[in-house]
Design an enzyme around this catalytic site. Structure first.
Site, PDB file in Angstrom:
ATOM      1  N   ARG A   1      73.391  25.832  23.362  1.00  0.00           N
ATOM      2  CA  ARG A   1      73.760  24.689  23.527  1.00  0.00           C
ATOM      3  C   ARG A   1      73.025  23.805  24.326  1.00  0.00           C
ATOM      4  O   ARG A   1      72.673  22.523  24.131  1.00  0.00           O
ATOM      5  CB  ARG A   1      75.117  24.636  24.255  1.00  0.00           C
TER       6      ARG A   1
ATOM      7  N   ARG B   1      88.370  30.572  31.299  1.00  0.00           N
ATOM      8  CA  ARG B   1      88.027  31.803  30.919  1.00  0.00           C
ATOM      9  C   ARG B   1      88.558  32.870  31.804  1.00  0.00           C
ATOM     10  O   ARG B   1      88.932  33.955  31.653  1.00  0.00           O
ATOM     11  CB  ARG B   1      86.731  31.951  30.849  1.00  0.00           C
TER      12      ARG B   1
ATOM     13  N   HIS C   1      79.372  33.453  32.027  1.00  0.00           N
ATOM     14  CA  HIS C   1      79.567  32.852  30.655  1.00  0.00           C
ATOM     15  C   HIS C   1      80.682  31.854  30.987  1.00  0.00           C
ATOM     16  O   HIS C   1      81.858  32.471  30.796  1.00  0.00           O
ATOM     17  CB  HIS C   1      79.645  33.393  29.542  1.00  0.00           C
TER      18      HIS C   1
ATOM     19  N   ASP D   1      75.408  29.678  25.381  1.00  0.00           N
ATOM     20  CA  ASP D   1      75.087  28.379  26.426  1.00  0.00           C
ATOM     21  C   ASP D   1      73.735  27.842  26.240  1.00  0.00           C
ATOM     22  O   ASP D   1      73.179  26.959  26.419  1.00  0.00           O
ATOM     23  CB  ASP D   1      75.629  28.820  27.573  1.00  0.00           C
TER      24      ASP D   1
HETATM   25  P1  NAD Z   1      91.660  35.474  17.573  1.00  0.00           P
HETATM   26  O1  NAD Z   1      93.343  35.468  18.122  1.00  0.00           O
HETATM   27  O2  NAD Z   1      91.593  34.675  16.343  1.00  0.00           O
HETATM   28  O3  NAD Z   1      91.526  37.028  17.282  1.00  0.00           O
HETATM   29  C1  NAD Z   1      91.625  37.932  18.286  1.00  0.00           C
HETATM   30  C2  NAD Z   1      91.915  39.340  17.381  1.00  0.00           C
HETATM   31  O4  NAD Z   1      92.093  40.396  18.200  1.00  0.00           O
HETATM   32  C3  NAD Z   1      93.196  39.136  16.438  1.00  0.00           C
HETATM   33  O5  NAD Z   1      93.168  39.411  14.978  1.00  0.00           O
HETATM   34  C4  NAD Z   1      94.116  40.217  17.186  1.00  0.00           C
HETATM   35  O6  NAD Z   1      94.936  41.095  16.349  1.00  0.00           O
HETATM   36  C5  NAD Z   1      93.080  41.247  17.717  1.00  0.00           C
HETATM   37  N1  NAD Z   1      93.567  42.232  18.599  1.00  0.00           N
HETATM   38  C6  NAD Z   1      94.245  41.925  19.856  1.00  0.00           C
HETATM   39  N2  NAD Z   1      94.278  42.966  20.458  1.00  0.00           N
HETATM   40  C7  NAD Z   1      93.909  44.089  19.909  1.00  0.00           C
HETATM   41  C8  NAD Z   1      93.447  45.403  19.925  1.00  0.00           C
HETATM   42  N3  NAD Z   1      94.125  46.135  21.093  1.00  0.00           N
HETATM   43  N4  NAD Z   1      92.913  46.229  19.143  1.00  0.00           N
HETATM   44  C9  NAD Z   1      92.505  45.707  18.075  1.00  0.00           C
HETATM   45  N5  NAD Z   1      92.630  44.236  17.665  1.00  0.00           N
HETATM   46  C10 NAD Z   1      93.217  43.451  18.691  1.00  0.00           C
HETATM   47  O7  NAD Z   1      90.674  35.239  18.931  1.00  0.00           O
HETATM   48  P2  NAD Z   1      89.309  34.611  18.441  1.00  0.00           P
HETATM   49  O8  NAD Z   1      89.176  33.275  18.326  1.00  0.00           O
HETATM   50  O9  NAD Z   1      88.846  35.585  17.571  1.00  0.00           O
HETATM   51  O10 NAD Z   1      88.696  35.138  19.964  1.00  0.00           O
HETATM   52  C11 NAD Z   1      88.359  36.485  20.248  1.00  0.00           C
HETATM   53  C12 NAD Z   1      87.777  36.620  21.659  1.00  0.00           C
HETATM   54  O11 NAD Z   1      86.344  36.032  21.556  1.00  0.00           O
HETATM   55  C13 NAD Z   1      88.444  35.696  22.736  1.00  0.00           C
HETATM   56  O12 NAD Z   1      88.465  36.461  23.741  1.00  0.00           O
HETATM   57  C14 NAD Z   1      87.772  34.582  22.906  1.00  0.00           C
HETATM   58  O13 NAD Z   1      87.697  33.935  23.990  1.00  0.00           O
HETATM   59  C15 NAD Z   1      86.250  35.312  22.679  1.00  0.00           C
HETATM   60  N6  NAD Z   1      85.126  34.318  22.330  1.00  0.00           N
HETATM   61  C16 NAD Z   1      84.003  34.542  22.792  1.00  0.00           C
HETATM   62  C17 NAD Z   1      82.852  33.660  22.803  1.00  0.00           C
HETATM   63  C18 NAD Z   1      81.662  34.038  23.617  1.00  0.00           C
HETATM   64  O14 NAD Z   1      80.679  33.255  23.498  1.00  0.00           O
HETATM   65  N7  NAD Z   1      81.647  35.129  24.473  1.00  0.00           N
HETATM   66  C19 NAD Z   1      83.011  32.504  21.898  1.00  0.00           C
HETATM   67  C20 NAD Z   1      84.006  32.283  21.477  1.00  0.00           C
HETATM   68  C21 NAD Z   1      85.362  33.153  21.488  1.00  0.00           C
END
Ligand code: NAD
Length: 311
Positions: free
Chosen positions: A149, A86, A173, A146
């Site tokens: 989980r 991460r 996280h 977490d």
């Molecule tokens: P993804 O690639 O499917 O989606 C990301 C989206 O962000 C895309 O549609 C992209 O076009 C958009 N994007 C990128 N830059 C942008 C901007 N400047 N303005 C607007 N939109 C923009 O990724 P995902 O699987 O949906 O994951 C998204 C984020 O969530 C990642 O950072 C991932 O690590 C995180 N995540 C966090 C947790 C948590 O528990 N906190 C869990 C799962 C995923």
């Protein structure tokens, strides 16, 4: 009933929107994404399901369309690549989060900002500082997933409903997260007492396995299907319920520490009272010496990641 906007309509943003639609918690959902075509496609697809779900207006929009939201959920960013930690995502996503905070700032109104983009503790801090909002109004999903989980893994060993397991993961996280074994109870009974009445006597060998399973779960899911979406979306739904219904629920979310647990000026997860105002209170749980030290080590890891982001 409220309006919620979601910045980033990727796999996580779209699943959060769908989860909110099914829950009937909100009257309006706005999806904003650099890829407007994708956001429009998701909005159209979900809208076609409105014959089967509680009523909600779902649209794809611009930052200006977020005005009047109670909650703005930020999931935009680059996702974790297989094998990528991460922390390696930090530089890529900090730039995106800064841009988003600048663009959303004129349209925030009374909204609370909920950050999901990883590494979530650093991104929460970036958005807090760039948005200029008071600390209680910007928070991250943190270790709520977490903690869920952790409860699930315990529930499987102890053969009880995960909802009867009370267990918390705090800190980052990420890899340095801290399992609060000293606070685990099942239906109010401390874990060790619960185990005394069980013939399996597996606690000492299962403890490291449980920690490993929770710590590595995102990696395993990403390895298997490329991304995680369902668990995190349910965690976000739980936070949205707490905020939009003003529940005052105690949830482990990432919030700005201002001396709590001996930590200053960074965001990490601790049990927080989450309600209509956002973070209403950070709860200081009594911890064992070992847990206190592990939490400070986790804070230090977030701090070095923050320092490299802001240098
Ligand atoms: P993804 O690639 O499917 O989606 C990301 C989206 O962000 C895309 O549609 C992209 O076009 C958009 N994007 C990128 N830059 C942008 C901007 N400047 N303005 C607007 N939109 C923009 O990724 P995902 O699987 O949906 O994951 C998204 C984020 O969530 C990642 O950072 C991932 O690590 C995180 N995540 C966090 C947790 C948590 O528990 N906190 C869990 C799962 C995923």
């Amino acid at each position: 009933m409220a309006k919620v906007s979601i910045i980033g309509a990727g796999d996580v943003g779209a699943t959060i929107a769908y989860t909110l639609q099914l829950a009937g918690l909100v009257t309006e959902i706005v999806l904003v994404d650099l890829d407007q075509k994708r956001a429009k496609g998701h909005a159209m697809d979900m809208s076609h399901g409105l014959f089967f779900t509680p009523p909600v207006r779902i649209s794809a929009g611009e930052y200006g369309d977020c005005e009047g939201s109670e909650l703005i959920i930020i999931t935009a960013g680059a996702r974790q690549r297989p094998g990528e930690s991460r922390r390696e995502l930090t530089a890529r996503n900090a730039k995106i989060c800064r841009e988003i905070a600048t663009l959303i700032r004129p349209h925030i109104g009374k909204a609370k900002l909920l950050v999901i983009t990883n590494p979530v503790d650093v991104m929460t801090y970036v958005i807090l500082r760039e948005s200029g909002l008071p600390p209680g109004r910007v928070f991250g999903s943190g270790t709520l997933l977490d903690s869920a989980r952790f409860r699930y893994e315990l529930s499987q060993r102890c053969e009880v409903d995960p909802r009867s397991v009370h267990a918390y993961v705090v800190g980052e996280h990420g890899e340095s997260e801290v399992f609060l074994w000293s606070r685990v109870n099942i239906g109010g009974v401390p874990l060790e007492t619960f185990c005394e009445g069980c013939p399996k006597k597996c606690l000492s060998e299962e403890r490291p396995r449980i920690e490993e399973a929770v710590r590595r779960s995102a990696y395993h899911i990403i390895e298997a299907k490329g991304y995680t979406n369902f668990g995190v979306s349910l965690a976000v739904l739980r936070i949205a319920e707490a905020v939009l219904r003003g529940e005052g629920s105690v949830l482990t979310v990432s919030a700005l520490m201002q001396g709590e647990y001996g930590v200053e000026d960074l965001c990490l997860s601790a049990p927080c009272v989450v309600g209509g105002g956002g973070i209403e209170r950070i709860v200081e749980m009594p911890l064992s010496e070992e847990e206190k030290e592990a939490l400070l080590r986790s804070a230090q890891i977030i701090r070095s990641s923050l320092e490299s982001t802001f240098s």
